[in-house]
Write an enzyme that holds these catalytic residues in place. Structure first.
Site, PDB file in Angstrom:
ATOM      1  N   GLY A  98     -16.432 -18.623 -30.617  1.00  0.00           N
ATOM      2  CA  GLY A  98     -16.726 -19.519 -29.716  1.00  0.00           C
ATOM      3  C   GLY A  98     -15.500 -19.790 -29.034  1.00  0.00           C
ATOM      4  O   GLY A  98     -15.472 -20.587 -28.099  1.00  0.00           O
TER       5      GLY A  98
ATOM      6  N   THR B  91     -13.704 -23.439 -34.432  1.00  0.00           N
ATOM      7  CA  THR B  91     -14.880 -22.953 -33.332  1.00  0.00           C
ATOM      8  C   THR B  91     -15.946 -22.380 -34.074  1.00  0.00           C
ATOM      9  O   THR B  91     -15.857 -21.996 -35.343  1.00  0.00           O
ATOM     10  CB  THR B  91     -13.898 -21.906 -32.800  1.00  0.00           C
ATOM     11  N   ASP B  92     -16.857 -22.480 -33.245  1.00  0.00           N
ATOM     12  CA  ASP B  92     -18.300 -21.695 -33.480  1.00  0.00           C
ATOM     13  C   ASP B  92     -17.642 -20.314 -33.589  1.00  0.00           C
ATOM     14  O   ASP B  92     -16.855 -20.051 -32.921  1.00  0.00           O
ATOM     15  CB  ASP B  92     -19.282 -22.027 -32.657  1.00  0.00           C
ATOM     16  N   TRP B  93     -18.692 -19.278 -34.281  1.00  0.00           N
ATOM     17  CA  TRP B  93     -18.054 -18.121 -34.660  1.00  0.00           C
ATOM     18  C   TRP B  93     -17.995 -17.302 -33.026  1.00  0.00           C
ATOM     19  O   TRP B  93     -19.362 -16.924 -32.670  1.00  0.00           O
ATOM     20  CB  TRP B  93     -19.032 -17.451 -35.634  1.00  0.00           C
TER      21      TRP B  93
END
Length: 816
Positions: free
Chosen positions: A240, A236-238
């Site tokens: 996200g 995941t994006d941080w």
């Protein structure tokens, strides 16, 4: 037993040794920049670092947006810059240098490249992305991936998918039709995955058609895993992740950065409730173990990094990527002219963007330093001319201008350095205008009044308003050229090298001309992509819009001619000749136009390119092959790509608007299962993409669009900036404090990135960063307080905090 069978057996044995809780714990991060290690099982952590154009490995306490210092590293030109080279070999070389540097600092996964489509020139992060065209983006991204992984790190392509704006990116729902999704927004990722084979892929913050990207079965399972055959790790994006369990069900490998062990407890509870099977967990862990093995192999590629060689490559990349936009013959300079150097950027270059990609550069060149070395007394002086952030008093601004005009009157020519400042292009914020700062425009106009020989050196990571060209005899656009960009500009200005870059995005005459402009305002949290396929040149071609410069444009100090186009079954052949007096390189571009189609299509689309190096007078035969992307179109009714039968025009030229050769060919294929009707989609067939109404967009989507109503109380999916509508006094006070801090940052033209990030963060994301100190139940308690229930919320926060701390301690003991 074959090698593949042996690897499968080892994976199964490794999984069998793990407890269910250990398995669950491995599916979320163990720190700001690392996965979780299990030393007692012999499982190391993976280390991540930002680095699309330079490594950003932080010392000590890590944070997402570069608030804390990072180790010195080489700052290469940004992706938007290198893209202008149209050179996959150069992109691969830069990628390898990035991989070498990452491996030398113990980084396993480099978070890049980014390849989202430049839907609008206002996206604040466009400097990190390649192009408005998916084919070019995909080819360059694949080259970066190959290079990074040859250099010793695993590449992580991002942000999957439809992440084309920074404003409210963490809570946004991108509403896009199926053909635009597949043909435009996913094609670049498809090429990068299939041709680059990245070790990792990062999902985006936003929803796509109402479903979080990381938990979207169509994106994650049907397309990425089944259709493209991707077998790497998904992160995941941080912050996200929305629903960790749904993410695992969609084979998302790692929830980052550090939600703590409550995430593992979530997994256990889901298994107990029958919502999640251990087989689904094991499937994610097989991807993770595969990544661990690949990282171990990559670690063996570690070699010493030579900063001088890295710097030389950074200069080469900047030199071969710069774009000459205008030249009436004043360039190249001979070295005999007297020169006045004006502009703050000549003293302190703007060479990279702001945000999570910010690099602590080893060595930064300045144009003032470079020209002082070359010209000696011929450089009669240098002056800032304007304040970098336009914050001068009238008195100071007048003093700067007088100094600049005095030098300009004495000189044979003026080199004026200008562009966008750090606040204009940063992660977390979108731009509001295409215009260069007013202070710069005023100074440039005044300089042109006293000296007509103006050479503009431009620094910006995305499209700007080029009306300033009228005040200059030449415009050399270096984009964001990295730490060695100034030296590259000096070489080009004085003819030590010939410009060879070409634009990978169109330059419109007005912001209102851009296809997404009428749809810039959100409907609730929805960004409606009503323009569909008509992004960039795909729109300007069909709409007949006048441009400052078209996609693929770039001048040279020499000239090129084309002849004899031949269309074969496998591709096209033609000849290119350097008909000028200097050595140089031409970027020949292949476009294909469907003359007969049962669906609306752009006038033409880029389907191939070749960079050809030619000595003066030299001619070469060029072959550009067709591939599986050349003639395909997405058939939404079938749910797959087909090659539509019919006639096609094959076009070859120097830009999207400078097509030198043309031929027609007949292709066999299939017909669309359900043809689109012109009367139902009139503006799509005519190309009038700015005039699409809601009803027509819904006919294209095949469903109704809803405008989500804002709830009366704050919910976990709401962003922090929604505090402004809360009935709670505490919420309104916090909002006012945040707003004051943001306004102060904006006034100083110094982006407070962590504050911006927090402002747009949904409440649910706070527990993803807390190392387990904040559980989702504690977040719910905070929402109670913010919604005005201070006592009930405070009591719940205290009790849930005690419970969370107790469970964390017990879980930590279980992993020792």
């Amino acid at each position: 037993m074959s090698r593949k069978q042996n690897k499968t057996k080892k994976r199964s044995e490794a999984l069998a040794r793990l407890t269910l809780f250990e398995k669950a714990a491995l599916l979320s991060g163990g720190g700001a920049w690392k996965s979780r290690a299990l030393p007692r099982r012999g499982l190391p952590a993976l280390f991540f670092s930002d680095g699309p154009h330079g490594l950003r490995k932080q010392e000590g306490i890590g944070d997402h947006l570069g608030l804390h210092a990072s180790r010195p590293a080489t700052c290469f030109p940004t992706a938007a810059t290198v893209a202008n080279s149209w050179d996959t070999e150069l992109a691969e070389a830069v990628g390898e240098a990035l991989g070498n540097e990452a491996r030398s600092q113990g980084v396993d996964v480099l978070l890049g490249p980014g390849l989202n489509i430049k839907r609008s020139p206002l996206c604040g992060r466009n400097f990190e992305y390649f192009s408005e065209d998916p084919y070019l983006s995909g080819k360059l991204a694949a080259a970066y991936v190959r290079g990074i992984q040859r250099g010793g790190a695993l590449a992580c392509v991002k942000h999957y998918a439809v992440n084309s704006q920074e404003f409210r990116r963490m809570t946004l729902n991108a509403v896009v039709d199926e053909r635009a999704l597949r043909e435009l927004y996913l094609t670049g990722f498809e090429i990068a995955v299939k041709e680059g084979r990245p070790g990792a892929l990062m999902t985006s913050y936003n929803q796509v058609n109402g479903i979080q990207s990381n938990e979207n079965p169509q994106l994650m399972l049907d397309i990425l895993r089944d259709e493209w055959g991707y077998d790497g790790m998904v992160v995941t994006d941080w912050g996200g992740s929305d629903d960790h369990i749904r993410g695992i069900q969609c084979r998302s490998t790692l929830e980052m950065p550090n939600p703590g062990l409550y995430a593992a407890r979530e997994v256990l509870r889901a298994v107990e409730r029958g919502e999640l099977s251990e087989a689904e967990i094991d499937l994610c862990l097989k991807d993770y173990f595969r990544t661990l093995r690949r990282a171990a192999v990559q670690a063996k590629k570690a070699v010493p990094v030579d900063p001088l060689r890295q710097h030389a490559l950074a200069r080469r990349a900047a030199r071969e990527s710069a774009v000459l936009l205008k030249n009436d013959g004043i360039l190249p300079l001979s070295g005999e002219e007297t020169v006045a150097l004006i502009g703050d950027f000549a003293f302190m270059p703007r060479y990279q963007g702001a945000g999570s990609s910010l690099v602590n550069s080893r060595r930064v060149e300045t144009l003032r330093g470079q020209l002082s070395q070359r010209l000696g007394g011929k450089l009669i002086g240098a002056a800032s001319g304007y304040a970098r952030h336009g914050d001068d008093s009238k008195r100071r601004a007048a003093k700067r201008l007088r100094r600049a005009l005095k030098l300009a009157r004495k000189a044979s020519c003026v080199i004026f350095c200008c562009g966008l400042d750090e606040m204009a292009e940063t992660e977390g914020l979108d731009r509001k205008t295409l215009a260069l700062p007013a202070a710069q425009r005023r100074v440039l106009h005044s300089l042109a009044d006293v000296n007509p020989n103006i050479i503009l050196v431009l620094s910006a990571g995305s499209v700007v308003d080029l009306s300033v060209e009228r005040d200059a005899r030449a415009v050399l656009h270096g984009y964001l050229g990295g730490e060695a960009g100034a030296g590259a500009m000096a070489e080009l200005l004085y003819g030590e090298a010939t410009p060879m870059g070409k634009l990978t995005e169109s330059y419109p005459r007005a912001l209102s001309d851009t296809p997404a402009y009428p749809y810039r305002k959100l409907r609730g949290n929805c960004a409606e992509y009503r323009e569909s396929l008509y992004v960039g040149y795909r729109y300007y071609d069909r709409a007949g819009r006048s441009l400052y410069h078209p996609f693929g444009f770039g001048l040279s100090y020499t000239s090129f001619s084309y002849r004899d186009l031949t269309v074969e079954a496998e591709g096209v052949r033609f000849f290119v000749k350097n008909s000028g007096a200097r050595d140089g390189a031409e970027i020949a571009q292949l476009y294909i136009s469907a003359l007969e189609s049962e669906v609306f299509r752009p006038e033409k689309e880029l389907k191939g390119f070749a960079k050809v190096f030619l000595k003066a007078g030299e001619e070469k035969e060029v072959f550009i092959p067709f591939d599986d992307k050349s003639f395909r179109v997405y058939d939404s009714a079938r749910g797959c790509f087909i090659e539509e039968e019919g006639r096609y025009r094959i076009l070859v030229g120097a830009s999207a608007a400078d097509l030198r050769l043309a031929a027609e060919t007949e292709r066999g294929g299939e017909r669309m299962l359900i043809p689109q009707e012109k009367k139902r989609l009139p503006h799509y067939f005519s190309g009038a993409a700015q005039q699409v109404g809601r009803a027509e967009f819904e006919r294209l989507l095949g469903r109704k669009t809803e405008r989500p109503a804002l709830a009366g109380e704050l919910l976990r999916g709401d962003a922090v900036h929604e505090l402004r509508r809360s009935r709670g006094l505490l919420a309104r006070l916090i909002y006012r404090g945040l707003q004051r801090a943001l306004n102060k940052s904006a006034a100083k033209r110094e982006p407070n990135l962590n504050l911006i990030f927090t402002y747009h963060m949904p409440f649910r994301a706070f527990s993803k960063f807390g190392s387990g100190r904040i559980s989702p139940e504690m977040t719910e308690a905070v929402l109670l307080m913010l919604n005005g229930h201070l006592i009930a919320g405070g009591r719940k926060f205290f009790l849930e905090g005690l419970k969370n701390r107790r469970e964390n301690r017990r879980n930590e003991r279980a992993l020792r």
